[in-house]
Every structure is written in C-alpha cells, then in structure tokens.
Write a protein that holds these residues in place. Sequence first.
Motif, PDB file in Angstrom:
ATOM      1  N   GLU A 246      52.631  22.336  61.955  1.00  0.00           N
ATOM      2  CA  GLU A 246      52.073  22.229  62.709  1.00  0.00           C
ATOM      3  C   GLU A 246      52.459  22.964  64.098  1.00  0.00           C
ATOM      4  O   GLU A 246      50.901  22.705  65.512  1.00  0.00           O
ATOM      5  CB  GLU A 246      52.301  20.907  62.277  1.00  0.00           C
TER       6      GLU A 246
ATOM      7  N   SER B 241      45.655  18.970  68.425  1.00  0.00           N
ATOM      8  CA  SER B 241      46.176  19.528  68.443  1.00  0.00           C
ATOM      9  C   SER B 241      45.541  20.929  68.924  1.00  0.00           C
ATOM     10  O   SER B 241      44.551  20.644  69.768  1.00  0.00           O
ATOM     11  CB  SER B 241      46.880  20.062  67.171  1.00  0.00           C
TER      12      SER B 241
ATOM     13  N   PHE C 256      48.603  21.322  54.333  1.00  0.00           N
ATOM     14  CA  PHE C 256      47.045  21.624  53.766  1.00  0.00           C
ATOM     15  C   PHE C 256      46.394  20.255  54.071  1.00  0.00           C
ATOM     16  O   PHE C 256      44.657  20.658  54.009  1.00  0.00           O
ATOM     17  CB  PHE C 256      47.122  21.993  52.212  1.00  0.00           C
ATOM     18  N   HIS C 257      47.043  19.453  53.671  1.00  0.00           N
ATOM     19  CA  HIS C 257      45.729  18.170  54.007  1.00  0.00           C
ATOM     20  C   HIS C 257      46.878  16.664  54.786  1.00  0.00           C
ATOM     21  O   HIS C 257      47.740  16.809  55.158  1.00  0.00           O
ATOM     22  CB  HIS C 257      46.228  17.089  52.422  1.00  0.00           C
TER      23      HIS C 257
ATOM     24  N   MET D 111      45.558  21.626  45.492  1.00  0.00           N
ATOM     25  CA  MET D 111      44.266  20.601  46.467  1.00  0.00           C
ATOM     26  C   MET D 111      43.685  19.195  45.556  1.00  0.00           C
ATOM     27  O   MET D 111      44.220  18.413  46.327  1.00  0.00           O
ATOM     28  CB  MET D 111      43.108  20.616  47.568  1.00  0.00           C
ATOM     29  N   ARG D 112      43.230  20.307  44.405  1.00  0.00           N
ATOM     30  CA  ARG D 112      42.796  18.900  43.338  1.00  0.00           C
ATOM     31  C   ARG D 112      44.183  17.681  43.342  1.00  0.00           C
ATOM     32  O   ARG D 112      44.158  16.618  42.386  1.00  0.00           O
ATOM     33  CB  ARG D 112      42.459  20.013  42.137  1.00  0.00           C
TER      34      ARG D 112
ATOM     35  N   ASN E   5      44.436  15.339  45.495  1.00  0.00           N
ATOM     36  CA  ASN E   5      44.178  14.394  46.152  1.00  0.00           C
ATOM     37  C   ASN E   5      43.421  13.597  44.652  1.00  0.00           C
ATOM     38  O   ASN E   5      42.828  12.749  44.962  1.00  0.00           O
ATOM     39  CB  ASN E   5      42.110  15.192  45.819  1.00  0.00           C
TER      40      ASN E   5
ATOM     41  N   PRO F  10      42.253  10.471  50.387  1.00  0.00           N
ATOM     42  CA  PRO F  10      41.426   8.678  50.345  1.00  0.00           C
ATOM     43  C   PRO F  10      39.869   8.980  49.301  1.00  0.00           C
ATOM     44  O   PRO F  10      39.597   7.719  49.639  1.00  0.00           O
ATOM     45  CB  PRO F  10      40.337   9.896  51.296  1.00  0.00           C
ATOM     46  N   PHE F  11      39.813   9.362  48.441  1.00  0.00           N
ATOM     47  CA  PHE F  11      38.949   9.866  47.163  1.00  0.00           C
ATOM     48  C   PHE F  11      39.711   9.373  46.117  1.00  0.00           C
ATOM     49  O   PHE F  11      39.715  10.001  44.941  1.00  0.00           O
ATOM     50  CB  PHE F  11      37.884  10.194  46.938  1.00  0.00           C
TER      51      PHE F  11
ATOM     52  N   ILE G 169      33.715  17.172  48.685  1.00  0.00           N
ATOM     53  CA  ILE G 169      33.834  16.910  49.767  1.00  0.00           C
ATOM     54  C   ILE G 169      34.431  17.343  50.541  1.00  0.00           C
ATOM     55  O   ILE G 169      35.952  17.072  50.105  1.00  0.00           O
ATOM     56  CB  ILE G 169      34.056  14.827  50.444  1.00  0.00           C
TER      57      ILE G 169
ATOM     58  N   ILE H 194      45.703  19.604  62.365  1.00  0.00           N
ATOM     59  CA  ILE H 194      46.049  21.474  61.650  1.00  0.00           C
ATOM     60  C   ILE H 194      45.781  21.691  61.525  1.00  0.00           C
ATOM     61  O   ILE H 194      46.076  22.795  61.044  1.00  0.00           O
ATOM     62  CB  ILE H 194      46.412  20.444  59.859  1.00  0.00           C
ATOM     63  N   ARG H 195      44.028  21.804  61.922  1.00  0.00           N
ATOM     64  CA  ARG H 195      43.452  22.730  62.441  1.00  0.00           C
ATOM     65  C   ARG H 195      42.878  23.426  61.066  1.00  0.00           C
ATOM     66  O   ARG H 195      42.615  25.272  60.877  1.00  0.00           O
ATOM     67  CB  ARG H 195      44.072  23.998  64.014  1.00  0.00           C
ATOM     68  N   LYS H 196      42.631  23.401  60.103  1.00  0.00           N
ATOM     69  CA  LYS H 196      42.233  23.306  58.651  1.00  0.00           C
ATOM     70  C   LYS H 196      41.156  22.780  58.108  1.00  0.00           C
ATOM     71  O   LYS H 196      41.117  21.567  58.442  1.00  0.00           O
ATOM     72  CB  LYS H 196      43.150  23.314  57.818  1.00  0.00           C
ATOM     73  N   PRO H 197      40.309  23.731  57.866  1.00  0.00           N
ATOM     74  CA  PRO H 197      39.420  22.903  56.860  1.00  0.00           C
ATOM     75  C   PRO H 197      40.109  22.310  55.252  1.00  0.00           C
ATOM     76  O   PRO H 197      40.953  22.659  54.826  1.00  0.00           O
ATOM     77  CB  PRO H 197      38.711  23.970  56.603  1.00  0.00           C
ATOM     78  N   MET H 198      39.104  21.231  55.085  1.00  0.00           N
ATOM     79  CA  MET H 198      39.824  20.514  54.022  1.00  0.00           C
ATOM     80  C   MET H 198      39.177  20.204  53.126  1.00  0.00           C
ATOM     81  O   MET H 198      38.132  20.161  52.784  1.00  0.00           O
ATOM     82  CB  MET H 198      40.888  19.238  54.290  1.00  0.00           C
ATOM     83  N   ILE H 199      39.755  20.064  52.254  1.00  0.00           N
ATOM     84  CA  ILE H 199      38.785  20.101  50.851  1.00  0.00           C
ATOM     85  C   ILE H 199      39.202  18.545  50.018  1.00  0.00           C
ATOM     86  O   ILE H 199      40.875  18.314  49.912  1.00  0.00           O
ATOM     87  CB  ILE H 199      38.623  20.443  49.581  1.00  0.00           C
ATOM     88  N   TRP H 200      38.747  16.816  50.463  1.00  0.00           N
ATOM     89  CA  TRP H 200      39.931  15.867  50.037  1.00  0.00           C
ATOM     90  C   TRP H 200      39.056  15.607  48.080  1.00  0.00           C
ATOM     91  O   TRP H 200      39.805  14.214  47.568  1.00  0.00           O
ATOM     92  CB  TRP H 200      38.562  15.032  50.661  1.00  0.00           C
ATOM     93  N   PHE H 201      37.912  16.423  47.850  1.00  0.00           N
ATOM     94  CA  PHE H 201      37.794  15.879  46.270  1.00  0.00           C
ATOM     95  C   PHE H 201      36.782  17.328  45.518  1.00  0.00           C
ATOM     96  O   PHE H 201      36.174  17.158  46.608  1.00  0.00           O
ATOM     97  CB  PHE H 201      36.267  14.996  46.147  1.00  0.00           C
ATOM     98  N   ASP H 202      37.017  17.337  44.731  1.00  0.00           N
ATOM     99  CA  ASP H 202      35.790  18.334  44.358  1.00  0.00           C
ATOM    100  C   ASP H 202      36.001  17.898  42.757  1.00  0.00           C
ATOM    101  O   ASP H 202      36.654  18.315  41.892  1.00  0.00           O
ATOM    102  CB  ASP H 202      35.948  19.620  44.996  1.00  0.00           C
TER     103      ASP H 202
ATOM    104  N   LEU I 171      32.037  15.577  55.784  1.00  0.00           N
ATOM    105  CA  LEU I 171      32.244  14.569  56.566  1.00  0.00           C
ATOM    106  C   LEU I 171      32.428  14.821  57.775  1.00  0.00           C
ATOM    107  O   LEU I 171      33.373  15.393  58.718  1.00  0.00           O
ATOM    108  CB  LEU I 171      33.519  13.859  56.087  1.00  0.00           C
TER     109      LEU I 171
END
Lengths: 401, 152
Positions: free
Chosen positions: A52, A98, A186-187, A323-324, A327, A332-333, B39, B46-54, B139
């Motif tokens: 970070e 940041s 990454f998350h 990521m999947r 998640n 959060p979902f 989503i 963290i200065r990154k785009p994130m995918i939280w759900f797909d 979001l």
Amino acid sequence: MTARNATDWEKAPAMPAGHFVSGRVYTDDAVFADEKARIFGKIWHLACHESEVPNAYDFRAVDYAGIPLIVVRGRDGMVRTFINVCSHRGAKIVNEPSGNAKRFTCFYHLWSYDDRGACIDIPRAEGYAQSGLRKEDAGLRAVRTEIHLGLVFITLDDNAAPLADFLDGALTAFDDVLGRGDLEVFHYHSAVLDANWKAWQETNLDIYHEFMHVLLRRTQLTAGRMDERAVTLYRNAHALSSGLKAKYENYAGMQARPDALTLPGIAPDDFFYVNLFPNASLLARGTVIRIDTVTPIDARRCLVEWRGLAPRGEPGAARLLRMRHHNQYWGPFGRNVPEDAFAVEACEKGFAGGGAAFQIIAREENMSAQDDGMLRAWYAEWARRMDRLPGDPVRREGEGS
Amino acid sequence: MTVVPNELRELVHRSCFALDREDFSEFLSYCAPSFEYRISAYSPEIRKPMIWFDQDYGGLESMFDMVSQHLKRLGTLFRHPSMGIIDRVSDTEMKIVTSVLIVDTDPNGRSKLFAAARYTDTIDLSGTAPRLTARFVNLETRDLGVGSHIPL
Ligand code: FES
Ligand SMILES: [Fe+2]
C-alpha cells in the motif's frame, strides 16, 4: 422448568471459569477505557500491507482505535508511522486515505512536516521567539513500526518488546505464501458495524459457527474430517487453525479452485487461518488470502477492514478469477462475510441493553473439530492484560466478591 | 445525449422493482441469455478499481436459487433509479446511465441510505422486447455495513 428466572439468568454458568464470558465485557465503560489503554495502547497492530506504500513518499492514512495514523515510506525506503495530527493545534493533517507527498502541510496554519515526521516549516516563526518554540521540537509523534512478511505492524507503546517477540512465530504458516510471493492488496473494503469490537474477532475465533453458513455447510462440513482439524496456540493467544478442507464444487455455481492459481504453500482445497491477538485474522483459502482487522470506534461500534492479497502484476484473467474466489466468500456481496456481520450485530443487540448476561465458550474437543479453545485462550490473554475476569469483568482479578 | 424513450426507462425501473421484491425470475426475464452483471468500486485506499461481484446469467441463476438458504440481512432494499440518460446509441443497442439510491428499511420501518451507485445498462433492441445484456453497477458508497446477498 425450562426457561430460567431472573436470578438463574444472572447467575454465572455452573462450569469452570474461562468457559463463559460476562456480557459486561461488551458494555462496561470502564472495561472499554481499559481496553484502549491496556490492549490497544500496548499491542502490535497490523496497520496495512507494504504494497500500500510501494514507492518513496507514498503514504497511507489509517484509523486505529480513534487515533488517525499515517504510514509513510520515506525517501530512504524505510516505512515509518506517525500520529496524523498536527503539533500546533491538533488538527488531523492528512485526510486522503493514500497518496504521495514530499511534505505534509497542515491546512490550518500551514505548519509542514517531512517524510521522517520532522517539522520543517512554521510560517512567521519569529512570533514564537519569545515563548521559545522551535521547529526542532515540534515534530510529529512517531509510532514504532516493524514489517514482517510484508505486513506493516505498529505499536503505540515505545517500550513494547519487538514484533517477533509479540508474534511468537504465529505467522509461520504464512511464511511461504507471504514470504515467497510478491503480493499486493487487490481488495479493500471496510464497514462500521454496530457492535463491540470483540464480537467481530469472536467470529474468527469461533469455529463452531460454521453451521450458520450454508456455504460452509456445503463446502466445509462435507470436506475433510473433523479430527484432522487442529488449533495450535502461541504465546499472547495467537492461534493457528489448520486441517480444514473445502470442496467448493459442492455449492451450486462454484468450481474447485484450480491448481494453476494456488499460492505458494497452499493446496487448492486448503483452508487455514491465523488469529493474531487481539484483532487481526489472516485466512488462506486455496487461491486467496484475506486479512481482516477490527478496531473499536467506541464500545458499541467497530471498524472492520478486509484486504485481499494476490500476486502483483498477474495476468488479467487470473486476477479476475482470483477476485471472484475472494468475493464468493469474503466480499461485501459474498456468501459468508455478510452473515458474520449479521451475527456480530445480533450479539450486540443481545448484550447492549443487558438482555444477555453471559456467553458460553465451553466446547472441548481436544483442540480439534469445533473446540472453543481459541476463544478461551483469547479471553485468558485478555484477562491477563486487563487484570479483569472475563466472567466478572467489573471486578479486578484477585478482588473478593 | 438523448432523452430515454419510455419503454427503456420502464425496463430499468421494472428490473429494479423486481429486485426490490426479490422476484429473481422476473428480474432474469428482463435479461438476455448473454447478460453480464458486475458491481465495482474504486478504492482510494489502495488506489485501484475493484470488482466486488460479477456473474453471468447462469451464475446469477444458480446464486438466486441459493438465496433463500442463506442468513439474510433484515428488512428490504429499495432501489430508487433516477431518470437515465442515453450514453450511446446504435440501431440495435443502447447504453443508459442511471443514478440509483438504494434505501435500506429495517423491519421496524426505519429507513436509511444503503448505497449510492450508478448503473450502466446495455440494452439489446433487436428482439421483440428490449432486454438487458449488461448491468454494471459502480458504487460510490463503499461501506455497505453488513453487506448484501443479492445484487443491487
Ligand atoms: S493546527 Fe496545524 S498548523 Fe495549526
Ligand atoms: Fe463466519
């Protein structure tokens, strides 16, 4: 008789001390004040991951039990931490979570600080000539910082034993994956939950609650054997839970985690985790690592932060799948984390007004299966640091009744 | 930029109302088989785009089948889409951007804002009725409290 009358309800459960916890540990103001001083004022806290603040002058502002902190990578590559408040009139200096800055200038009267926390500029400093204030004496408050396996730990206690002492080797299970892999966060997501901070950590310490999650009933209770599970305790009540397995394909719509994406030292169906006293948890689940930390905002609210780690710069398709995986359980979902958060807030509703008198942590299964041993060890450490009895926390240890 | 034709605005609203009622099969009836749902959020930490759900259509379908077996947040989430604007038009496809406020009402009838977001919907116009081929939810809100088991 089935239901209990008031006297029986308030009576300490008829079991050995350490097997139950009074609801007052969540609600008593003196207990909370002591926790801030004796626990959060003393421990090493996992503040963020090194990725970070990858470059010189990168900073990361974080909150720690109501205290704003700023983690900074200096021009010399060293990571340092300061309390993120101005020496002049106490204003919080950095408000972005940041960024990258060669100097931190307070918005209020423009005092400036450098990457080592030194005060380097006071406008119209001659006005302080009479009172004798010099910028050399107006540096930020440094907060001790040590890095282990890429994890940035801080302590407010200048006299704390070194981090390695505190950890007592509890992170050994993560040596491979955190030590060998070049990982990045990454998350990141966080939530303020309406609950005492301990209730969140208890979800990490309580293995028995896997029955609550249909995802774990399908993927975890059907995989591996109960007696393959083991809890290893370290000093300071850190704990490793190992031997858990997952069959992801047993939940409709999920697939087994591919070998190709697994991380060093982790098998595709492995699930192990380490709880660091008092407020952090690192979880390894085949292809993903989750770090969560909880800190109090006040006695009734806590901030939970979740991070996911992945190999830095991996190809897009691999990252997307990872990521999947993160998640599915932990976003959060996700199928899991929202249920834990629900449980935490439900317990707060039980304890907040005094409705619940005790919670029971009395399962004994040889530190295997669904033993409550991690919870008991955690509260024993809490008792040692607090000099209070978890079963009767308003009384000091050793005081008569 | 063009005003969104009524029929498309209705599609966006109906898809929201179906999710509000947790009528997942109705929601899926507004989606093409090639539907993609995502989503995302940007993390300034963290200065990154994130995918939280797909999920794709099939993934959503099997997820919806499991919802009733999960421990769910209490109360309702109601989506309040504002009038959208058309972002891009071709003969057979439109992109509509809609600002959405999602309101959380607990079992005692107390409402609070759950999330502020923006939908970017892609709509296929080639069939007899317009169908969603993609919904990307971006979001603004990143603290979602206990979170949610169902899409926004
Ligand atoms: S409070 Fe920061 S310069 Fe005055
Ligand atoms: Fe859980």
